[in-house]
Design an enzyme around this catalytic site. Structure first.
Site, PDB file in Angstrom:
ATOM      1  N   MET A   4       4.039   2.693   4.922  1.00 33.64           N
ATOM      2  CA  MET A   4       3.703   1.658   3.954  1.00 33.64           C
ATOM      3  C   MET A   4       3.396   0.343   4.670  1.00 33.64           C
ATOM      4  O   MET A   4       3.983   0.036   5.700  1.00 33.64           O
ATOM      5  CB  MET A   4       4.886   1.478   2.997  1.00 33.64           C
ATOM      6  CG  MET A   4       4.632   0.533   1.861  1.00 33.64           C
ATOM      7  SD  MET A   4       6.063   0.447   0.751  1.00 33.64           S
ATOM      8  CE  MET A   4       5.982   2.069  -0.002  1.00 33.64           C
ATOM      9  N   CYS A   5       2.462  -0.416   4.109  1.00 34.95           N
ATOM     10  CA  CYS A   5       2.167  -1.736   4.662  1.00 34.95           C
ATOM     11  C   CYS A   5       2.091  -2.744   3.523  1.00 34.95           C
ATOM     12  O   CYS A   5       2.059  -2.374   2.355  1.00 34.95           O
ATOM     13  CB  CYS A   5       0.882  -1.715   5.480  1.00 34.95           C
ATOM     14  SG  CYS A   5      -0.622  -1.540   4.533  1.00 34.95           S
ATOM     15  N   THR A   6       2.097  -4.012   3.884  1.00 30.14           N
ATOM     16  CA  THR A   6       1.940  -5.063   2.885  1.00 30.14           C
ATOM     17  C   THR A   6       0.515  -5.590   2.942  1.00 30.14           C
ATOM     18  O   THR A   6      -0.111  -5.614   4.004  1.00 30.14           O
ATOM     19  CB  THR A   6       2.908  -6.243   3.124  1.00 30.14           C
ATOM     20  OG1 THR A   6       2.649  -6.803   4.398  1.00 30.14           O
ATOM     21  CG2 THR A   6       4.345  -5.814   3.024  1.00 30.14           C
ATOM     22  N   THR A  34       0.880  -1.170   0.000  1.00 30.59           N
ATOM     23  CA  THR A  34       0.000   0.000   0.000  1.00 30.59           C
ATOM     24  C   THR A  34       0.916   1.217   0.000  1.00 30.59           C
ATOM     25  O   THR A  34       1.526   1.556   1.007  1.00 30.59           O
ATOM     26  CB  THR A  34      -0.927  -0.008   1.222  1.00 30.59           C
ATOM     27  OG1 THR A  34      -1.679  -1.225   1.212  1.00 30.59           O
ATOM     28  CG2 THR A  34      -1.884   1.171   1.180  1.00 30.59           C
ATOM     29  N   THR A  94      -0.628  -6.192   6.786  1.00 29.73           N
ATOM     30  CA  THR A  94       0.250  -6.110   7.949  1.00 29.73           C
ATOM     31  C   THR A  94       0.853  -4.717   7.966  1.00 29.73           C
ATOM     32  O   THR A  94       1.405  -4.258   6.965  1.00 29.73           O
ATOM     33  CB  THR A  94       1.357  -7.181   7.877  1.00 29.73           C
ATOM     34  OG1 THR A  94       0.734  -8.461   7.760  1.00 29.73           O
ATOM     35  CG2 THR A  94       2.222  -7.157   9.123  1.00 29.73           C
TER      36      THR A  94
END
EC number: 5.3.99.2
Length: 194
Positions: free
Chosen positions: A64-66, A45, A82
């Protein structure tokens, strides 16, 4: 007197029709020939834009996240994200159920209980995806519809052209420059989760 009243009513009706037409145009179209199997897998993201007060308050601390997209038996997705929250990794999974043509999904917010519609507006499957999320307002949110644009990228550093594409997309949905955020990279919580 009757002529001015008729003219006034005509202008009001044109204004209402103009507003309705503008709202209808604000809903983005879906990715043509959306291919769900190519959309699966790991995404970062990378960018967000939203009209929510929560987003405006927290956007400076977001990173940022996954997100991992996995298929479900009913043709939907499990979206497992996450992210870093208060210096710890937190994982949440949303069940996105089919809600119309391919590329259109819905989920119920665990926090607000509202139904959100998520549309995959544009993707090349290998580099980026532009998503639009919308939820009708409820009294708990002060009567304002929730709207969010999201940039997913397959890499942590999307190309400048991809970022520009997202900015243009977000502005076309009515978001202002200050509502658009490119999330900073972090080395925390980036390992793959399935």
């Amino acid at each position: 007197m009757a002529a001015s009243h008729t003219l006034w009513m005509g202008l009001v009706l044109l204004g209402v029709l103009g507003v309705l037409q503008t709202r209808a145009q604000a809903q983005p179209s879906l990715q043509p020939n959306f291919q769900q199997d190519k959309f699966l897998g790991r995404w970062f993201t990378s960018g967000l834009a939203s009209n929510s007060s929560w987003f405006r308050e927290k956007k400076k601390v977001l990173s940022m996240c996954t997100s991992v997209v996995a298929p479900t038996a009913d043709g939907g997705f499990n979206l497992t994200s996450t992210f870093l929250r208060k210096d710890q990794c937190e994982t949440r999974t949303l069940l996105l159920q089919p809600a119309g043509p391919p590329g259109c999904y819905s989920y119920t917010s665990p926090h607000w209980g509202m139904v959100h519609e998520v549309s995959v507006v544009e993707t090349d499957y290998e580099e980026y995806a532009l998503l639009y999320t919308h939820a009708e307002s409820t009294k708990g949110l002060g009567g304002q519809d929730f709207r969010m644009a999201t940039l997913y990228s397959r890499v942590q550093s999307p190309r400048p052209e991809v970022k520009e594409k997202f900015s243009t997309f977000a502005k076309a949905q009515g978001f202002t420059e200050d509502a658009i955020v490119f999330l900073p990279q972090t080395d925390k919580c980036m390992e793959e989760h399935n």
